[in-house]
Design an enzyme around this catalytic site. Structure first.
Site, PDB file in Angstrom:
ATOM      1  CG  ASN A   1      15.390 -72.164 -29.275  1.00  0.00           C
ATOM      2  OD1 ASN A   1      15.513 -71.499 -30.307  1.00  0.00           O
ATOM      3  ND2 ASN A   1      15.998 -73.333 -29.095  1.00  0.00           N
ATOM      4  CD1 TRP A   2      10.044 -68.178 -30.441  1.00  0.00           C
ATOM      5  CD2 TRP A   2      10.238 -66.524 -31.955  1.00  0.00           C
ATOM      6  NE1 TRP A   2       9.353 -67.080 -29.964  1.00  0.00           N
ATOM      7  CE2 TRP A   2       9.452 -66.056 -30.879  1.00  0.00           C
ATOM      8  CE3 TRP A   2      10.493 -65.661 -33.019  1.00  0.00           C
ATOM      9  CZ2 TRP A   2       8.920 -64.770 -30.840  1.00  0.00           C
ATOM     10  CZ3 TRP A   2       9.960 -64.369 -32.987  1.00  0.00           C
ATOM     11  CH2 TRP A   2       9.183 -63.933 -31.911  1.00  0.00           C
ATOM     12  CE  LYS A   3      13.745 -76.056 -30.262  1.00  0.00           C
ATOM     13  NZ  LYS A   3      13.695 -77.473 -29.997  1.00  0.00           N
TER      14      LYS A   3
ATOM     15  CG  HIS B   1      19.366 -75.935 -28.457  1.00  0.00           C
ATOM     16  ND1 HIS B   1      18.955 -77.053 -29.144  1.00  0.00           N
ATOM     17  CD2 HIS B   1      18.317 -75.537 -27.701  1.00  0.00           C
ATOM     18  CE1 HIS B   1      17.697 -77.313 -28.815  1.00  0.00           C
ATOM     19  NE2 HIS B   1      17.286 -76.398 -27.948  1.00  0.00           N
TER      20      HIS B   1
ATOM     21  CD  GLU C   1      16.672 -78.623 -31.618  1.00  0.00           C
ATOM     22  OE1 GLU C   1      16.664 -77.463 -32.075  1.00  0.00           O
ATOM     23  OE2 GLU C   1      15.712 -79.098 -30.974  1.00  0.00           O
TER      24      GLU C   1
ATOM     25  CD  GLU D   1      16.853 -76.670 -23.560  1.00  0.00           C
ATOM     26  OE1 GLU D   1      15.742 -76.150 -23.560  1.00  0.00           O
ATOM     27  OE2 GLU D   1      17.568 -76.762 -24.582  1.00  0.00           O
TER      28      GLU D   1
ATOM     29  N   GLY E   1      11.020 -81.416 -27.402  1.00  0.00           N
ATOM     30  CA  GLY E   1      10.128 -81.581 -28.544  1.00  0.00           C
ATOM     31  C   GLY E   1       9.445 -82.940 -28.595  1.00  0.00           C
TER      32      GLY E   1
ATOM     33  CB  SER F   1       7.922 -81.286 -23.368  1.00  0.00           C
ATOM     34  OG  SER F   1       8.451 -81.928 -24.526  1.00  0.00           O
TER      35      SER F   1
ATOM     36  N   GLY G   1      10.644 -74.325 -26.292  1.00  0.00           N
ATOM     37  CA  GLY G   1      10.697 -74.416 -27.741  1.00  0.00           C
ATOM     38  C   GLY G   1       9.304 -74.298 -28.332  1.00  0.00           C
ATOM     39  N   GLY G   2       8.677 -75.431 -28.616  1.00  0.00           N
ATOM     40  CA  GLY G   2       7.383 -75.484 -29.306  1.00  0.00           C
ATOM     41  C   GLY G   2       6.327 -74.551 -28.746  1.00  0.00           C
TER      42      GLY G   2
HETATM   43  C1  PEP Z   1      14.284 -76.465 -26.673  1.00  0.00           C
HETATM   44  O1  PEP Z   1      14.585 -76.867 -27.774  1.00  0.00           O
HETATM   45  O2  PEP Z   1      15.043 -75.669 -26.098  1.00  0.00           O
HETATM   46  C2  PEP Z   1      13.072 -76.985 -26.064  1.00  0.00           C
HETATM   47  C3  PEP Z   1      13.004 -77.031 -24.787  1.00  0.00           C
HETATM   48  O3  PEP Z   1      12.072 -77.408 -26.919  1.00  0.00           O
HETATM   49  P1  PEP Z   1      10.577 -77.924 -26.496  1.00  0.00           P
HETATM   50  O4  PEP Z   1      10.045 -76.941 -25.483  1.00  0.00           O
HETATM   51  O5  PEP Z   1       9.812 -77.906 -27.770  1.00  0.00           O
HETATM   52  O6  PEP Z   1      10.757 -79.289 -25.916  1.00  0.00           O
END
Ligand code: PEP
Length: 251
Positions: free
Chosen positions: A9-11, A94, A96, A166, A172, A212, A233-234
């Site tokens: 997920n590149w957000k 998600h 967010e 999640e 994050g 993470s 994500g990151g």
């Molecule tokens: C996400 O937002 O779906 C996520 C898991 O982010 P991160 O891997 O950066 O924690």
């Protein structure tokens, strides 16, 4: 047998040209790996990425979509538009979207049903906040999110649903749920699916872990019985970090 499924997920990161560059590199580098792979670029990055990945093994997803197909919804994007670009999948619910944009289970469910009706596959995100976990509400939160999010979804349609557990406090933040905690939450989610549908559906449903995930912890997480993939994500924003996650079985 559940095929491992790794999604990025590149957000709101990567410009269209950066996204295209990474997509090209990923398509090449992940060719020999066994996991199903998906990337979810931002809306303006989707056209270029979808073009580059159109004959590849990598799935292109959107990070969200509107709950209507067209009309006066300024700033929104519909399933029809996404499909026109070759997008086959969408991430919905998600944390967010839930926390920052106030999306509730009813709206998310409307989007889930619309995406399925439009022939798209869905990655439905669920997960508790730290406050909810510490307040002993983990099971209640997951039960509500899964039950409400999947209202009206048939057994047949469940083949096109992936769940992503999640824990909000792990997204994050660099804090990962322990593999044991994640596995037990996944087992609980699977038990909800069994109650809502049946044992076969529960056993076949892919449940990704997100929060993470990185090269250093992916193998341990993926070794758990109920963890079938990752929503990243990151660490999905560079080839260097995402490749060892996608190809975790070759590490
Ligand atoms: C996400 O937002 O779906 C996520 C898991 O982010 P991160 O891997 O950066 O924690």
């Amino acid at each position: 047998m559940r095929t491992p499924y790794i999604a990025g997920n590149w957000k709101m990161n990567l410009t269209p040209s950066e996204g295209v560059k990474l997509a090209k590199e990923l398509a090449q580098a992940t060719k020999g790996c066994n996991a199903k792979v998906m990337v979810a670029p931002n809306f303006v990055t989707i056209p270029g990425v979808a073009e580059v990945l159109k004959d590849s093994h990598i799935i292109v997803a959107a990070q969200n979509m509107n709950d209507n197909l067209k009309g006066a919804f300024t700033g929104e994007v519909s399933a029809t538009m996404l499909k026109d670009l070759g997008v086959t999948n969408v991430i919905l619910g998600h944390s967010e979207r839930r926390a920052i944009y106030g999306e509730d289970d009813q709206l998310i469910n409307k989007k889930v049903l619309l995406a399925l009706a439009e022939g798209m596959d869905v990655d439905l995100c669920i997960g508790e906040t730290l406050e909810e976990r510490e307040g002993g509400k983990l099971e209640e939160v997951l039960t509500t999110q899964v039950t409400e999010g999947l209202k009206g979804v048939s057994k047949e349609m469940m083949k096109r649903i992936t769940l992503a557990y999640e824990p909000v406090w792990a997204i994050g933040t660099g804090k990962t749920a322990t593999p044991e905690d994640a596995d037990s939450a996944h087992a609980f989610v699977r038990s909800i699916i069994e109650k809502l549908f049946d044992k076969t559906v529960a056993e076949e449903t892919i449940i990704q872990y997100g929060g993470s995930v990185k090269a250093a912890n992916v193998k341990e997480l993926m070794a758990k019985e109920n963890i079938d993939g990752a929503l990243v994500g990151g660490a999905s924003l560079s080839l260097e970090q995402f490749l060892p996650i996608v190809c975790f079985d070759k590490q």
